[in-house]
Enzyme design. Structure first.
Site, PDB file in Angstrom:
ATOM      1  N   GLY A  26       0.814  -1.329  -0.059  1.00 32.91           N
ATOM      2  CA  GLY A  26      -0.073   0.121  -0.072  1.00 32.91           C
ATOM      3  C   GLY A  26       0.960   1.489  -0.156  1.00 32.91           C
ATOM      4  O   GLY A  26       0.166   2.235  -0.540  1.00 32.91           O
ATOM      5  N   ALA A  42       4.718   1.266  -0.837  1.00 29.90           N
ATOM      6  CA  ALA A  42       5.846   1.283  -1.447  1.00 29.90           C
ATOM      7  C   ALA A  42       6.040   0.139  -2.471  1.00 29.90           C
ATOM      8  O   ALA A  42       4.942  -0.778  -2.236  1.00 29.90           O
ATOM      9  CB  ALA A  42       6.870   1.688  -0.382  1.00 29.90           C
ATOM     10  N   ASP A  82       8.652  -6.576  14.101  1.00 28.88           N
ATOM     11  CA  ASP A  82       7.940  -7.517  13.155  1.00 28.88           C
ATOM     12  C   ASP A  82       8.768  -8.602  12.454  1.00 28.88           C
ATOM     13  O   ASP A  82       9.031  -8.814  11.476  1.00 28.88           O
ATOM     14  CB  ASP A  82       7.446  -6.500  11.898  1.00 28.88           C
ATOM     15  CG  ASP A  82       6.390  -7.201  11.326  1.00 28.88           C
ATOM     16  OD1 ASP A  82       5.842  -8.170  11.689  1.00 28.88           O
ATOM     17  OD2 ASP A  82       6.022  -6.927   9.926  1.00 28.88           O
TER      18      ASP A  82
END
Length: 472
Positions: free
Chosen positions: A20, A22, A133
């Site tokens: 969304g 890059a 992450d």
């Protein structure tokens, strides 16, 4: 997003992956005759200074750490149309998620890979950076004369220095994120990454991320020694104080252990062939992979990309979480399982999420109710969804047309995990209390000591659908 022909001196050859915010392109450095990965901000975000700054900050952090266990940034610049880009290592061997599609790695290879990933995390921590992450798609592989090199990527939702003490919104990837990451202001620190290391190691060993029951890895692969179980399960402790205190400590424990394990690859191969049970397909895992050599940074959760809902044809194929004959649209099963397993909470399940979607919209992704200011498959109000979308307030408030199932279904899991903790003393069915909270608020349900009469028709409907959707 327009297709660039070049970025500075780098010729653009083809798209590797996009999200969304890059896209990552395969580039060619004409001067050095070398392949590179070029990450370019999407054109519709070019005028948002906060988004641009976060994009550039990711490049700065990768450059500052300067470890061979992280993707390297070589250059940064702007296209003629004003879009910023940065140039990185090209991971020609793809990522670990692709490697794990066939199941877990041999024992020694899994432990060696886990130590290498821990080295990369340690390098981040030494610079005051928490990744937040860690997951297989963010572990990239590059061929070298000495074999594949393991590298970490994507610092899009990393936190540094003073930002660690500021308001923290839920962010991360289900199956790999520490419990505190599901909470607003959960204040993730280095021990959140230790949890991610434990979850990654579990996946490397077994072919699956750890489930809610926290079974030892040897329960899935009997050849795994109890000492390995102990190290991994300590990293996965729900209470951060009980985990390994740092990535360095986790890596050191693996180092001490592997010196006692037979490293003969032929002996290891014999063990894995003869004693491993038949693999089960992962039920909670099935992320979108865009190309075999994606550099990884365009396909991850966080400030730049929405969480992928998954390869829905492969999501829960055996009906572990949801019945396969109950009319749940196959294209949404991945997001539903993701939302329904976002955290461990009484009442929360994929069947509850599916039932709520049926009650809210009849699974209509295009639902539009301007009078109520509610849109999409989960009937989100944009000013509310902005807090629960992937990346939280790091992203702008979505417009109604932007509220896709990929955005709104996982947000249900985040919302229910956060507010559901306030319902522990409320009597009644925990699942239906959660459903009533979604329609009203945790305070309303708590003060009513259960489902308020106004919302009883809604929760009755949800209850009927739960019974239709849960496996039998």
């Amino acid at each position: 997003m327009g297709t660039p022909s070049s970025a500075g001196r780098y010729r653009i050859e083809r798209l590797l992956g996009s999200g969304g915010f890059a896209a990552v392109w395969l580039g060619h450095d004409e001067e050095l005759n070398a392949r590179v990965a070029v990450k370019i901000l999407a054109d519709h975000w070019t005028l948002r200074e906060d988004v641009r700054e976060r994009f550039v900050q990711e490049a700065r952090l990768l450059r500052q750490v300067d470890s061979h266990r992280l993707v390297q940034v070589f250059d940064i610049g702007e296209l003629d149309d004003g879009r910023p880009y940065f140039v990185m290592t090209y991971a020609d061997r793809g990522n670990m998620e692709e490697r794990l599609t066939a199941g877990g790695l041999p024992l020694n290879e899994a432990l060696r890979t886990a130590r290498e990933i821990a080295e990369g995390v340690q390098a981040l921590h030494e610079r005051g950076i928490v990744h937040r992450d860690l997951k297989p798609s963010n572990v990239l592989l590059r061929s070298t004369p000495d074999g594949d090199r393991t590298m970490l990527s994507d610092l899009g939702i990393a936190r540094t220095g003073d930002r660690l003490s500021s308001l923290t919104l839920p962010a991360g990837s289900p199956g790999y994120m520490a419990p505190e990451q599901t909470q607003i202001d959960g204040a993730p620190d280095q021990r959140s990454d230790v949890y991610g290391l434990g979850a990654l190691t579990y996946h490397l060993l077994t072919g699956e991320p750890p489930g809610e029951a926290r079974r030892p890895p040897s329960a899935l692969q009997p050849a795994i020694p109890p000492t390995v179980d102990a190290i991994v399960l300590r990293a996965l402790e729900p209470e951060r104080e009980a985990r390994w205190p740092s990535a360095a400590a986790f890596g050191a424990a693996l180092d001490r252990l592997t010196s006692k394990i037979d490293t003969d690859p032929l002996a290891e191969l014999a063990v894995t062939r003869d004693h491993r049970p038949e693999r089960r397909r992962p039920g909670r895992r099935a992320m979108v992979i865009a190309g075999s050599a994606v550099a990884g940074t365009a396909m991850t959760a966080g400030a730049f990309l929405a969480l992928a809902g998954g390869d829905d044809k492969g999501a829960d194929p055996e009906g572990r979480w949801l019945r396969t004959d109950a009319g749940i649209p196959v294209q949404y099963r991945g997001q539903i399982v993701q939302a329904g397993t976002w955290c461990q909470m009484k009442g929360l399940s994929p069947a509850l999420i599916a039932a709520m979607l049926k009650a809210e919209s009849n699974f209509d992704p295009h639902l539009s109710d301007p009078k109520m200011d509610e849109y999409g498959i989960a009937r989100w109000t944009p000013r509310v969804l902005v807090h629960w979308q992937s990346g939280g307030l790091n992203n702008p408030e979505p417009r109604p047309a932007q509220i896709t199932p990929e955005m709104s279904i996982p947000a249900m899991g985040r919302y229910l995990c956060y507010w559901g903790k306030d319902l522990t003393a409320v009597p009644g069915d925990p699942a239906l209390n959660l459903a009533a909270t979604y329609r009203s608020s945790a305070k309303t349900v708590r003060e009513a000591k259960g489902i308020p009469p106004k919302y009883r028709p809604y929760t009755d409907k949800v209850g009927r659908y739960i019974n239709e959707y849960k496996p039998r």
